[in-house]
Design a protein around this motif. Structure first.
Motif, PDB file in Angstrom:
ATOM      1  N   ILE A 230      25.152 -13.892  16.649  1.00 57.16           N
ATOM      2  CA  ILE A 230      23.877 -14.565  16.917  1.00 57.16           C
ATOM      3  C   ILE A 230      24.112 -16.052  17.156  1.00 57.16           C
ATOM      4  CG2 ILE A 230      21.614 -15.147  15.940  1.00 57.16           C
ATOM      5  CD1 ILE A 230      21.743 -12.485  14.412  1.00 57.16           C
ATOM      6  N   ILE A 231      25.016 -16.639  16.383  1.00 57.13           N
ATOM      7  CA  ILE A 231      25.369 -18.045  16.592  1.00 57.13           C
ATOM      8  C   ILE A 231      25.978 -18.233  17.974  1.00 57.13           C
ATOM      9  CG2 ILE A 231      26.996 -19.845  15.869  1.00 57.13           C
ATOM     10  CD1 ILE A 231      26.486 -18.924  12.965  1.00 57.13           C
ATOM     11  N   ASP A 232      26.898 -17.346  18.345  1.00 55.75           N
ATOM     12  CA  ASP A 232      27.532 -17.446  19.665  1.00 55.75           C
ATOM     13  C   ASP A 232      26.502 -17.317  20.783  1.00 55.75           C
ATOM     14  OD1 ASP A 232      29.985 -17.742  18.452  1.00 55.75           O
ATOM     15  OD2 ASP A 232      30.582 -15.648  18.712  1.00 55.75           O
ATOM     16  N   ALA A 233      25.559 -16.396  20.616  1.00 54.50           N
ATOM     17  CA  ALA A 233      24.528 -16.203  21.640  1.00 54.50           C
ATOM     18  C   ALA A 233      23.628 -17.425  21.748  1.00 54.50           C
ATOM     19  CB  ALA A 233      23.701 -14.962  21.317  1.00 54.50           C
ATOM     20  N   THR A 234      23.329 -18.049  20.617  1.00 56.39           N
ATOM     21  CA  THR A 234      22.487 -19.251  20.630  1.00 56.39           C
ATOM     22  C   THR A 234      23.205 -20.401  21.321  1.00 56.39           C
ATOM     23  OG1 THR A 234      21.429 -18.553  18.566  1.00 56.39           O
ATOM     24  CG2 THR A 234      21.183 -20.865  19.196  1.00 56.39           C
ATOM     25  N   ILE A 235      24.486 -20.561  21.040  1.00 54.31           N
ATOM     26  CA  ILE A 235      25.259 -21.617  21.699  1.00 54.31           C
ATOM     27  C   ILE A 235      25.334 -21.363  23.202  1.00 54.31           C
ATOM     28  CG2 ILE A 235      27.552 -22.657  21.906  1.00 54.31           C
ATOM     29  CD1 ILE A 235      27.879 -22.224  18.887  1.00 54.31           C
ATOM     30  N   ALA A 236      25.523 -20.106  23.586  1.00 53.31           N
ATOM     31  CA  ALA A 236      25.549 -19.770  25.016  1.00 53.31           C
ATOM     32  C   ALA A 236      24.215 -20.112  25.671  1.00 53.31           C
ATOM     33  CB  ALA A 236      25.870 -18.289  25.198  1.00 53.31           C
ATOM     34  N   GLN A 237      23.127 -19.865  24.948  1.00 49.69           N
ATOM     35  CA  GLN A 237      21.798 -20.209  25.456  1.00 49.69           C
ATOM     36  C   GLN A 237      21.668 -21.717  25.656  1.00 49.69           C
ATOM     37  OE1 GLN A 237      18.636 -18.933  22.833  1.00 49.69           O
ATOM     38  NE2 GLN A 237      17.115 -20.246  23.804  1.00 49.69           N
ATOM     39  N   LEU A 238      22.178 -22.491  24.705  1.00 49.63           N
ATOM     40  CA  LEU A 238      22.117 -23.948  24.824  1.00 49.63           C
ATOM     41  C   LEU A 238      22.940 -24.432  26.013  1.00 49.63           C
ATOM     42  CD1 LEU A 238      22.472 -25.139  21.101  1.00 49.63           C
ATOM     43  CD2 LEU A 238      20.396 -24.579  22.378  1.00 49.63           C
ATOM     44  N   LEU A 239      24.118 -23.862  26.173  1.00 50.93           N
ATOM     45  CA  LEU A 239      24.980 -24.270  27.282  1.00 50.93           C
ATOM     46  C   LEU A 239      24.328 -23.966  28.628  1.00 50.93           C
ATOM     47  CD1 LEU A 239      28.445 -23.098  25.938  1.00 50.93           C
ATOM     48  CD2 LEU A 239      27.787 -25.462  26.428  1.00 50.93           C
ATOM     49  N   ALA A 240      23.681 -22.811  28.713  1.00 51.81           N
ATOM     50  CA  ALA A 240      23.052 -22.420  29.973  1.00 51.81           C
ATOM     51  C   ALA A 240      21.891 -23.332  30.336  1.00 51.81           C
ATOM     52  CB  ALA A 240      22.568 -20.977  29.885  1.00 51.81           C
ATOM     53  N   ALA A 241      21.222 -23.862  29.311  1.00 53.52           N
ATOM     54  CA  ALA A 241      20.039 -24.689  29.556  1.00 53.52           C
ATOM     55  C   ALA A 241      20.346 -26.177  29.612  1.00 53.52           C
ATOM     56  CB  ALA A 241      19.001 -24.437  28.458  1.00 53.52           C
ATOM     57  N   ALA A 242      21.533 -26.561  29.189  1.00 56.50           N
ATOM     58  CA  ALA A 242      21.846 -27.986  29.051  1.00 56.50           C
ATOM     59  C   ALA A 242      22.031 -28.659  30.405  1.00 56.50           C
ATOM     60  CB  ALA A 242      23.107 -28.161  28.220  1.00 56.50           C
ATOM     61  N   VAL A 243      21.607 -29.907  30.480  1.00 56.52           N
ATOM     62  CA  VAL A 243      21.892 -30.736  31.648  1.00 56.52           C
ATOM     63  C   VAL A 243      23.242 -31.407  31.410  1.00 56.52           C
ATOM     64  CG1 VAL A 243      21.160 -32.702  33.038  1.00 56.52           C
ATOM     65  CG2 VAL A 243      19.447 -31.146  32.073  1.00 56.52           C
ATOM     66  N   PRO A 244      24.226 -31.139  32.246  1.00 56.93           N
ATOM     67  CA  PRO A 244      25.552 -31.726  32.024  1.00 56.93           C
ATOM     68  C   PRO A 244      25.509 -33.251  32.053  1.00 56.93           C
ATOM     69  CG  PRO A 244      25.658 -29.940  33.618  1.00 56.93           C
ATOM     70  CD  PRO A 244      24.207 -30.237  33.403  1.00 56.93           C
ATOM     71  N   SER A 245      26.433 -33.855  31.354  1.00 57.99           N
ATOM     72  CA  SER A 245      26.512 -35.311  31.321  1.00 57.99           C
ATOM     73  C   SER A 245      27.172 -35.841  32.593  1.00 57.99           C
ATOM     74  CB  SER A 245      27.325 -35.761  30.110  1.00 57.99           C
ATOM     75  OG  SER A 245      28.689 -35.407  30.273  1.00 57.99           O
ATOM     76  N   PHE A 246      26.939 -37.117  32.841  1.00 52.68           N
ATOM     77  CA  PHE A 246      27.581 -37.748  33.997  1.00 52.68           C
ATOM     78  C   PHE A 246      29.099 -37.757  33.830  1.00 52.68           C
ATOM     79  CE2 PHE A 246      29.226 -41.518  36.225  1.00 52.68           C
ATOM     80  CZ  PHE A 246      28.865 -41.189  37.523  1.00 52.68           C
ATOM     81  N   ASP A 247      29.565 -37.918  32.591  1.00 51.77           N
ATOM     82  CA  ASP A 247      31.012 -37.909  32.349  1.00 51.77           C
ATOM     83  C   ASP A 247      31.634 -36.604  32.834  1.00 51.77           C
ATOM     84  OD1 ASP A 247      30.910 -40.404  31.238  1.00 51.77           O
ATOM     85  OD2 ASP A 247      30.933 -39.715  29.161  1.00 51.77           O
ATOM     86  N   THR A 248      30.933 -35.489  32.578  1.00 49.09           N
ATOM     87  CA  THR A 248      31.443 -34.189  33.014  1.00 49.09           C
ATOM     88  C   THR A 248      31.490 -34.107  34.533  1.00 49.09           C
ATOM     89  OG1 THR A 248      30.554 -33.136  31.029  1.00 49.09           O
ATOM     90  CG2 THR A 248      31.083 -31.695  32.879  1.00 49.09           C
ATOM     91  N   VAL A 249      30.415 -34.566  35.178  1.00 52.26           N
ATOM     92  CA  VAL A 249      30.357 -34.532  36.644  1.00 52.26           C
ATOM     93  C   VAL A 249      31.420 -35.446  37.241  1.00 52.26           C
ATOM     94  CG1 VAL A 249      28.920 -35.102  38.644  1.00 52.26           C
ATOM     95  CG2 VAL A 249      27.934 -33.878  36.694  1.00 52.26           C
ATOM     96  N   ARG A 250      31.577 -36.627  36.667  1.00 47.04           N
ATOM     97  CA  ARG A 250      32.596 -37.551  37.161  1.00 47.04           C
ATOM     98  C   ARG A 250      33.981 -36.899  37.127  1.00 47.04           C
ATOM     99  NH1 ARG A 250      32.963 -40.975  33.198  1.00 47.04           N
ATOM    100  NH2 ARG A 250      31.500 -42.607  33.836  1.00 47.04           N
ATOM    101  N   GLY A 251      34.271 -36.202  36.031  1.00 44.34           N
ATOM    102  CA  GLY A 251      35.567 -35.542  35.911  1.00 44.34           C
ATOM    103  C   GLY A 251      35.794 -34.516  37.008  1.00 44.34           C
ATOM    104  N   ILE A 252      34.748 -33.767  37.352  1.00 45.66           N
ATOM    105  CA  ILE A 252      34.872 -32.773  38.426  1.00 45.66           C
ATOM    106  C   ILE A 252      35.100 -33.460  39.768  1.00 45.66           C
ATOM    107  CG2 ILE A 252      33.640 -30.982  39.712  1.00 45.66           C
ATOM    108  CD1 ILE A 252      32.186 -30.306  37.073  1.00 45.66           C
ATOM    109  N   VAL A 253      34.330 -34.501  40.033  1.00 47.04           N
ATOM    110  CA  VAL A 253      34.463 -35.224  41.302  1.00 47.04           C
ATOM    111  C   VAL A 253      35.856 -35.829  41.423  1.00 47.04           C
ATOM    112  CG1 VAL A 253      33.642 -37.221  42.619  1.00 47.04           C
ATOM    113  CG2 VAL A 253      31.998 -35.662  41.544  1.00 47.04           C
ATOM    114  N   GLN A 254      36.339 -36.412  40.341  1.00 47.04           N
ATOM    115  CA  GLN A 254      37.672 -37.016  40.386  1.00 47.04           C
ATOM    116  C   GLN A 254      38.749 -35.972  40.659  1.00 47.04           C
ATOM    117  OE1 GLN A 254      37.790 -39.026  36.596  1.00 47.04           O
ATOM    118  NE2 GLN A 254      36.971 -40.945  37.437  1.00 47.04           N
TER     119      GLN A 254
END
Length: 320
Positions: A230-254
């Motif tokens: 249940i904890i794992d499913a809740t975390i997966a739910q949070l990840l699916a709904a989360a707006v990624p940070s700019f730091d994460t996007v910057r890393g992908i672009v780089q």
């Protein structure tokens, strides 16, 4: 439904009005150390139990990783007690401890969870902390304390939780087990946020509501050790709904875009080698990477579908 026995009410009244710290009832030998860690002055990790108790009492949810680290550090700096009963006593005679606990009780999140007049406020605390409506005797006692000023609203939910943990009536034992189970699941949830993405996803009102809903399903009969899925499913739910940070996007672009889009020779002058360049070109990145999936050209740098999804959620979430 059994009411809070008169002896417990007297004990808690003394704790509130005379600062007795829980009255004459004491845990069995060794119980406090086993349940709450070492005595005052112990390492910060020993404060995790009581910080989770504060989060559940005031917010109805598990602590986020940043909040847990922050409040354990504050408690360690204060030399605060690690046991809930001792902390409740310290509230009466330690201004710094009082200010820390009041920061929970006076917060906007707690005010949203517990609102209305004193009766509605008390009913909401019982629903969140004990998962039931107040019994007549308990309701009369706590309302009198609130209305008479012996108990502040900022202190109420934590004190009611502390009282539940020493109530030895049949109902009290169920209440105590419920609280212990929820704290155990809360601790397991926070510990499971073991990546930056997971910790970052547990942010904002929607995430708080999701974790609050998870904990609301924990009862006195629940087995906290069985809550992993249940904890794992809740975390997966949070990840699916989360707006990624700019730091994460910057890393992908780089990693995926700078082979071409850097320096004066960038195609069509589209430079992505600075934060400003990425933000200014966010609509173009979204179009080429997410909608058309035309970039990276020929996908020579190996951008994954998961990375495209991150850029999609970042752009559609307002490019924070």
């Amino acid at each position: 439904m059994q009411s809070i026995p008169a002896i417990l009410l007297s004990c808690l009244a003394a704790a509130l009005l005379a600062g007795c710290g829980g009255g004459n009832e004491q845990p069995a030998p060794g119980a406090r150390t086993a349940a709450h860690g070492a005595p005052q002055g112990a390492p910060a990790i020993d404060y995790q139990e009581v910080v989770q108790q504060l989060y559940v009492a005031y917010f109805g949810r598990a602590a986020d990783t940043g909040g847990l680290a922050n409040f354990t550090a504050q408690m360690e700096a204060l030399g605060a007690p690690v046991a809930i009963q001792d902390l409740n006593f310290a509230y009466t005679n330690n201004a710094s401890v009082r200010a820390l606990i009041d920061s929970f009780g006076n917060s906007a999140e707690s005010a949203a969870l517990y609102s209305g007049d004193n009766e509605a406020f008390l009913i909401a605390i019982y629903a969140n902390v004990l998962n039931r409506v107040p019994d007549a005797e308990g309701k009369a006692y706590w309302l009198a304390a609130l209305n008479g000023g012996g108990l502040t609203r900022a202190r109420a939910s934590f004190t009611i939780m502390a009282g539940a943990l020493i109530n030895t009536s049949a109902q009290g034992l169920l209440d105590a087990q419920l609280v212990r189970n929820r704290i155990a699941v809360a601790r397991a949830f926070t510990s499971a946020l073991d990546t930056q993405a997971e910790a970052g996803a547990y942010s904002g009102d929607a995430a708080a509501a999701a974790v609050r809903g998870m904990l609301a399903g924990v009862t006195a009969a629940s087995d906290p050790n069985a809550y992993g899925p249940i904890i794992d499913a809740t975390i997966a739910q949070l990840l699916a709904a989360a707006v990624p940070s700019f730091d994460t996007v910057r890393g992908i672009v780089q990693a995926r875009c700078l082979a071409c889009h850097a320096g004066a020779g960038a195609p069509n002058g589209v430079r992505l080698d600075s934060d400003a360049g990425i933000r200014n070109r966010a609509p173009d990145i979204y179009l080429q990477v997410v909608v058309l999936q035309a970039m990276p050209l020929g996908n020579q740098t190996g951008m994954t579908n998961a990375e495209r999804d991150i850029i999609k959620r970042w752009f559609e979430g307002g490019t924070p």
